[in-house]
Design a protein around this motif. Structure first.
Motif, PDB file in Angstrom:
ATOM      1  N   CYS A  37       0.828  -1.215   0.000  1.00  0.00           N
ATOM      2  CA  CYS A  37       0.000   0.000   0.000  1.00  0.00           C
ATOM      3  C   CYS A  37       0.856   1.255   0.000  1.00  0.00           C
ATOM      4  O   CYS A  37       0.464   2.287  -0.506  1.00  0.00           O
ATOM      5  CB  CYS A  37      -0.969   0.000   1.172  1.00  0.00           C
TER       6      CYS A  37
ATOM      7  N   CYS B 273       3.429   3.233   4.844  1.00  0.00           N
ATOM      8  CA  CYS B 273       4.487   3.268   5.845  1.00  0.00           C
ATOM      9  C   CYS B 273       5.792   3.869   5.344  1.00  0.00           C
ATOM     10  O   CYS B 273       6.772   3.959   6.083  1.00  0.00           O
ATOM     11  CB  CYS B 273       4.777   1.844   6.293  1.00  0.00           C
TER      12      CYS B 273
ATOM     13  N   CYS C 240       1.727  -4.391   5.784  1.00  0.00           N
ATOM     14  CA  CYS C 240       1.596  -5.211   4.583  1.00  0.00           C
ATOM     15  C   CYS C 240       2.735  -6.216   4.536  1.00  0.00           C
ATOM     16  O   CYS C 240       2.735  -7.112   3.703  1.00  0.00           O
ATOM     17  CB  CYS C 240       1.644  -4.357   3.322  1.00  0.00           C
TER      18      CYS C 240
HETATM   19  S1  FES Z   1       3.348  -1.146   2.421  1.00  0.00           S
HETATM   20 FE1  FES Z   1       1.436  -1.118   3.459  1.00  0.00          FE
HETATM   21  S2  FES Z   1       2.026  -0.658   5.481  1.00  0.00           S
HETATM   22 FE2  FES Z   1       3.909  -0.868   4.462  1.00  0.00          FE
END
Ligand code: FES
Ligand code: FES
Lengths: 155, 764
Positions: free
Chosen positions: A99, A102, A136
């Protein structure tokens, strides 16, 4: 309320603000910056990370007044789409995200650690990232990208 | 605020003049979507609902399946480019906006690939469009359609004539239904699909430019926060607005039954008001003790389902030479997105726009309409990516929060949940108990398998009309959906193993039709759904991970009793070739050492190591995975350290190997975190795991195991889901490896160091 002057990503701003306002809210709401994110608001995850005084700082718990004269660098200040920073390039090359929420914490924390110690071992890099969360779990690619960047700097 | 689809298409550069004659104002009895959705104003049976071609050849495609971080944006763009024979850069994909995209329900459950990549919907729309364009050119030139070829958005005739799509379709819409016969490009022909196209959002993400829902800012926007109850089930007695009135920038306290929120000019002011607001609450009913919770579950009234029953299991087990039994426990776990959920709503009079990270834009539209008492067609929900969700996190609830607060103040409101709001009140992955028993013959072979499970439930996805399935709805006065206690009925119809309640090794026969993955004919599987005190909802591999943990560990226990190699033992009972193949592939890639578990001559001190295997046919037939885990256990501290994972995955034809690899690696590590650390905790009144100190997750500093991924790329079968297969087998594979290393069987997740030490002590 007081007048606060703040340098962010090379630009000087003067803002009328409660000096206790967390730096994160100022970056997001007053300056419209997207990269630093509200994750926890308690210095537990790293999503709000920015660089101040060459260090990765958690802007969710840092009052804007604590920045003083120093420049704040966010992930968008590190490099641009046209001219990304080498660590950003390494992350692109490795596809090191899902995603991507973070990323401020991951990229800026790693960068600050490697600026401080360019020869850092894998273990030292891990230690630096000890408080950074990615739910993730793109960890493998992220660590690969960081290693790649570290090695390219050595070369 | 509303943009009609027609207007949107114009402004997005696509030339569509007579768009299917359906405008947003003439919404009525439109076609029912083919995917469990409601009638929509955008008819999914019409080609123009899915895509439009601009004069410059740009393809604008509309999808109801959105990118949650799982790569759906990139891979759907590839799909459209492939089927339409255009370069990927020429495709502009518009995701999940109720004003322009068809209703495809929820993006979840590993259903996006099966839905949009197989025989219908987006894939078929793009194929229909290519066929229609070729037919247009053929007619224009008086040539045979079969002799025309489309490459890079240009059709070339036999005569050598060439025409670009943009020129061909001119100022017209297609005005045709989705063809069921339009030929799809076969995996052998693929030039864009099947390739490791890097994620299209990577540059924006890595440079911090990507717009998340947390970044949405609209003119005149205020900031809201919610004040959730201090304990589960508490209700409002009184709210003292005077306690926050003096805060600068304060706008309003909003109370709607038990829903309480504050609105202020600035975010910090809203957060401060939420903290300071004096609310008196009636206490809640209290919570069952966590220590005895699993036992308590079985005492509860339940909604029971008999899935298979050969009617001879009890007898066979009594008759059998020996029997083995074990009970497995799986806790409530969190989605725990890194970002606490956020949404922006702009409600003015009877019209609303909501920017939301929901996986379900149309259902959210209907629920917002219901909460606000306004017509559904007056609500527009626009998907904007949030923090990765893995299922039903706080995204739906916060969208409702924002709608309620904006409605109350008549201005746009952005609501940011606090970490505690998110973690105490999200819809947890369900707690579950599974009791297994098998009868075995003199060689340890399985003659009968009995499985009985209890799983918890309260609420879930709000769907199109159940606001009470998440916290905001309940606070606003709606009831959650709860299990309906009823006795099990005789199973009917062919077995559908959606929740993986049925182990892979039984035949799964119902009324003579056998839909299971195995050959054990004496079988009985019954499951009970019990009311949960907490909200529950789908969390990556919902019920599947819990059940698979129990099945695959139990298979290992039976195999250990038979002193058989766990891989060979499994293969004896698998009749489904696709599961057997992933097991073999993982064993081969993982250099599986063939022998029974536990390992012979386990040392009594120091660090020991072992390997374990687990496999699954996800949802019975929606993807296959087998995993070999190699772990180390520190006998002095009980710390478990996974060193290497080798996973084999079969999800049919692979649309994007890089995306699949990313999902698989992430799934394995997320599964590791859940297997080793994650557990929701509570006291007698409230949830106590409300931040990252009280709920553990593997940080980036974790000493990472190696993860090797092997794909079985099958091109002759439909595409299946892939986002949840790998994670499903992780707790079982680790549990089996721990047993191999130590001889101790951990039957409760998470496998914490304390639990490991207790088991080692009990072993002596
Ligand atoms: S890529 Fe989704 S929280 Fe790190
Ligand atoms: S938001 Fe600042 S550390 Fe989590």
């Amino acid at each position: 309320m007081s007048m606060i002057s703040l340098k962010v990503n090379g630009r000087q701003h003067t803002l009328e603000l409660d000096p206790e306002t967390p730096l994160l809210f100022v970056l997001n709401d007053e300056l419209g910056l997207r990269a630093p994110k509200f994750g926890c608001g308690m210095a537990q995850c790293g999503a709000c990370t920015v660089i101040v005084r060459r260090q990765a700082m958690r802007s969710c718990v840092m009052p804007v007044s604590a920045v003083r004269e120093d420049e704040v660098v966010t992930l968008e200040g590190l490099g641009s789409a046209e001219k990304p920073h080498p660590i950003q390039e390494a992350f692109m090359a490795e596809g090191a995200a899902q995603c991507g929420f973070c990323l401020s914490g991951v990229i800026l924390t790693a960068k600050a650690a490697l600026d401080e110690k360019p020869q850092a071992s894998d273990e030292e890099i891990r230690e630096a990232l000890g408080g950074v969360l990615c739910r993730c779990f793109a960890h493998l690619r992220m660590l690969r990208a960081i290693r790649k960047y570290a090695d390219s700097r050595k070369a | 605020m509303r943009v009609s689809r027609r207007h949107f298409l114009k402004s997005s550069g696509a030339l569509v003049v007579s768009f299917s004659a359906t405008s947003l104002t003439s919404v009525g009895a439109m076609a029912q979507g083919p995917f469990d959705t409601h009638p929509s104003h955008i008819d999914p049976t019409k080609l123009d609902s899915w895509l439009a071609i601009g004069a410059d050849g740009t393809v604008t495609a509309y999808t109801g399946k959105c990118d949650l971080g799982q790569g759906m944006f990139t891979v759907q763009t590839q799909l459209v480019a492939e089927e339409l024979c255009v370069p990927i850069e020429r495709v502009k994909l518009v995701e999940c906006d109720t004003s322009v995209a068809p209703d495809q329900g929820t993006t979840s459950g590993s259903q996006s690939t099966p839905t949009n990549f197989n025989s219908g919907n987006l894939a078929q729309a793009a194929a229909t469009a290519r066929e229609a364009l070729i037919n247009l050119a053929a007619r224009k030139w008086g040539e045979q359609a079969e002799q025309l070829v489309a490459v890079d958005g240009v059709i070339t005739g036999k005569s050598g004539r060439r025409i670009a799509y943009g020129e061909l379709i001119g100022k017209k819409s297609f005005n045709i239904p989705l063809s069921t016969t339009a030929k799809r490009r076969s995996p052998q022909q693929w030039v864009v699909l099947g390739k490791p196209v890097p994620s299209l959002d990577r540059i924006a993400l890595m440079t911090g430019q990507f717009e998340f829902v947390h970044n949405v800012r609209v003119p005149g926007m205020l900031h809201g926060r919610v004040v959730r109850p201090p304990e589960v089930g508490a209700t409002v007695t009184s709210v003292m607005e005077s306690s926050v009135k003096q805060i600068p920038g304060f706008v309003k306290v909003v109370v709607l039954k038990d829903f309480v929120g504050v609105v202020a000019e600035k975010q910090m002011q809203a957060a401060q008001a939420a903290r300071q607001l004096k609310v008196e609450w009636n206490p809640g009913p209290g919570l069952p003790a966590q220590a005895s919770y699993y036992d308590n579950l079985r005492e509860q009234p339940s909604q029971s389902t008999l899935i298979v029953d050969s009617k001879d299991v009890a007898q066979q087990i009594i008759k059998a030479k020996t029997s083995v039994g074990a009970t497995y426990r799986y806790p409530y776990q969190l989605h725990g997105s890194v970002g606490a959920s956020c949404a922006v709503a702009d409600v003015k009079g009877d019209r609303a726009t909501v920017w939301s990270a929901t996986q379900s834009v149309y259902p959210t539209r209907n629920v917002v309409a219901k909460l606000l008492g306004i017509p559904q067609d007056n609500v527009r929900v626009i998907y904007v990516r949030g923090s990765g969700c893995y299922g039903l996190n706080g995204a739906d609830a916060v969208s409702f929060d924002a709608a309620l607060l904006s409605h109350a103040v008549g201005r746009p409101v952005r609501v940011q949940l606090s970490r505690q709001d998110e973690m105490a009140w999200e819809n947890f992955g369900a707690a579950c108990v599974v009791e297994q028993r098998a009868g075995t013959d003199e060689k340890g072979g399985i003659v009968a398998w009995h499985c009985e499970s209890w799983i918890t439930s309260r609420g879930g996805r709000p769907g199109y009309d159940q606001p009470g399935n998440v916290i905001t709805g309940v606070l606003a006065g709606y009831a959650p959906e709860l299990p309906n206690p009823e006795a099990a009925k005789e199973p009917t119809g062919k077995l559908r193993n959606r929740n993986n309640v049925v182990p892979s090794y039984v035949a799964g026969c119902v009324g003579g039709l056998c839909g299971g993955g195995g050959n054990i004919r004496s079988e009985r599987v019954i499951s009970h759904t019990v009311a949960s005190p907490f909200f529950t909802g789908p969390l990556r591999s919902p019920a599947r991970i819990q059940n698979t943990f129990a099945h695959e560990c139990f298979m290992d226990e039976i195999s250990a009793q038979a002193k058989a190699d766990p891989v060979a033992f499994r293969l004896q009972y698998l009749s489904d070739g696709r599961i057997a193949d992933v097991v073999k592939a993982a064993a081969k890639a993982g250099k599986w050492e063939s022998r029974p578990s536990p390992k012979p001559d386990i040392p009594r001190t120091g660090i020991v190591s072992g390997r374990g295997i687990a496999c699954v046919a996800y949802e019975g037939d929606n993807g296959y995975a087998a995993l070999v885990a190699e772990v180390e256990v520190d006998l002095g501290t009980g710390r478990i350290h996974p060193r290497r994972f080798t996973v084999a995955v079969d999800c049919g034809p692979i649309s994007n190997p890089d995306g699949l690899r990313n999902q698989t690696e992430g799934g394995i590590l997320q599964g590791t975190s859940r297997a080793l650390l994650e557990v929701v905790t509570w006291d007698d009144k409230r949830i106590t795991s409300t931040d990252w100190e009280t709920y553990n997750s593997l940080y980036l500093g974790f000493d990472l195991p190696m993860v090797e991924v092997t794909f079985i790329d099958r091109q002759d079968v439909p595409a299946t889901g892939a986002g949840e297969t790998a994670i499903t087998v992780v707790p079982a594979a680790i549990g089996n490896a721990i047993f191999d290393a130590t001889g101790c069987r951990l039957r409760e997740v998470p496998f914490t160091a304390e639990r490991m030490m207790a088991a080692l002590r009990a072993r002596g």
